[in-house]
Write an enzyme that holds these catalytic residues in place. Structure first.
Site: not given
Length: 326
Positions: A72-74, A103
């Site tokens: 979902s995110e990096t 997160h």
């Protein structure tokens, strides 16, 4: 003649070797972590990619890496650009850059602590929403991370027409809603719509219309929808939640720091909870429906029911560490 041919071949071979060496020196070796945040169990919580040595990467390269890792995110960590901070961090979903991410921040600081063998410390990290103090706590050879989030902000209540569109997109009716919880947008840097409902069973049964939510996001100028309930089966856990953000390529996010942090401010601002000694703390769980359960500790410092500081705290675990050469 043979001597001249051999000489040309040797010269060409030497030139190829030089070119290969030049290309090799131009390549960059990226250190990549895959980390699950808000849990100590692998394959639970919320996964994030972390590039700990992102200096020199272009926006396009970061977007391609985030798409390839498909979390979902990096998070991408950079060296400080000024004496006012200890480093920079940027966040990309598979589709776009976002200003902050809970997160992925926990994951990035956990990876940095491991990579640099840090002791307990507070780092000043520059983000798109400002410089944030991020605390690393070292205990028994492992780490926890406390993220101070951005300034808390909240919108007016949604109008009835927008609420109808939202409930239709989520598959809710008015009897599902928790009457004490107004539907509002809350933010500590990356806004979410707060939707309180009565039942945990209903929460886990939700089957949102993702296209409808994405289209609604264009109207309300908010990409995330956080549905939560106080219907908890654990006295240590105040709320359970689910978060949907299809407009930025995240149909459902497992455990969302930038939803649960603002939730704390929202609960305080609307006087839904009691604050003792100008402080409100609680634990929230998320990810149960999609088998990625994780727990977030939220702390809100309060002045006359105005949230003045929001922090989230979480554990993390490394799933793998590898390298990418580009």
């Amino acid at each position: 003649m043979l001597t001249r041919c051999c000489s040309r071949w040797l010269l060409a071979s030497a030139e190829r070797n030089v070119m290969c060496k030049e290309r090799f020196t131009e390549m960059k070796k990226l250190i990549v972590y895959q980390i699950d945040s808000f849990t100590k169990d692998k394959f639970k919580g919320n996964p994030a990619g972390v590039i700990v040595n992102a200096d020199g990467l272009s926006d396009n390269q970061m977007q391609l890496i985030a798409k390839e890792l498909n979390n979902s995110e990096t998070a991408f960590l950079f060296s400080p650009d000024n004496s006012d901070c200890d480093g920079l961090i940027r966040y990309f979903t598979p589709k776009t850059e976002v200003p902050t991410c809970g997160h992925a921040t926990i994951a990035a600081m956990y990876a940095k602590a491991l990579e640099d063998n840090l002791e307990s410390s507070i780092l000043k990290i520059k983000t798109r929403i400002g410089i944030l103090p991020l605390e690393i706590i070292k205990e028994n050879g492992d780490y926890q991370v406390i993220m101070t989030q951005g300034k808390f902000e909240i919108s007016p209540d949604f109008d009835e027409e927008t609420i109808k569109k939202l409930m239709l997109a989520l598959g809710l009716d008015k009897f599902d809603l928790d009457e004490k919880c107004p539907i509002q947008i809350a933010s500590t840097g990356h806004s979410k719509v707060m939707i309180g409902i009565k039942s945990k069973e209903k929460l886990n049964d939700l089957k949102p219309g993702y296209n409808d939510l994405a289209n609604l996001s264009k109207l309300i100028k908010c990409n995330g929808y956080f549905v939560f309930t106080f219907d908890s089966d654990d006295k240590e856990i105040l709320t359970y939640g689910r978060m949907f953000a299809p407009a930025i390529g995240i149909n459902e996010d497992p455990v969302t720091g930038n939803a649960n942090g603002p939730l704390g401010g929202y609960l305080v601002k609307n006087r839904i909870v009691d604050c003792r000694n100008n402080l409100f703390e609680f634990k929230s769980r998320q990810g149960e429906k999609i088998d990625r359960l994780g727990t977030i500790n939220v702390k809100v410092e309060v002045d006359n029911y105005n949230p003045i500081l929001v922090q989230i705290k979480g554990e993390a675990v490394v799933v793998f560490k590898t390298e990418i050469i580009i």
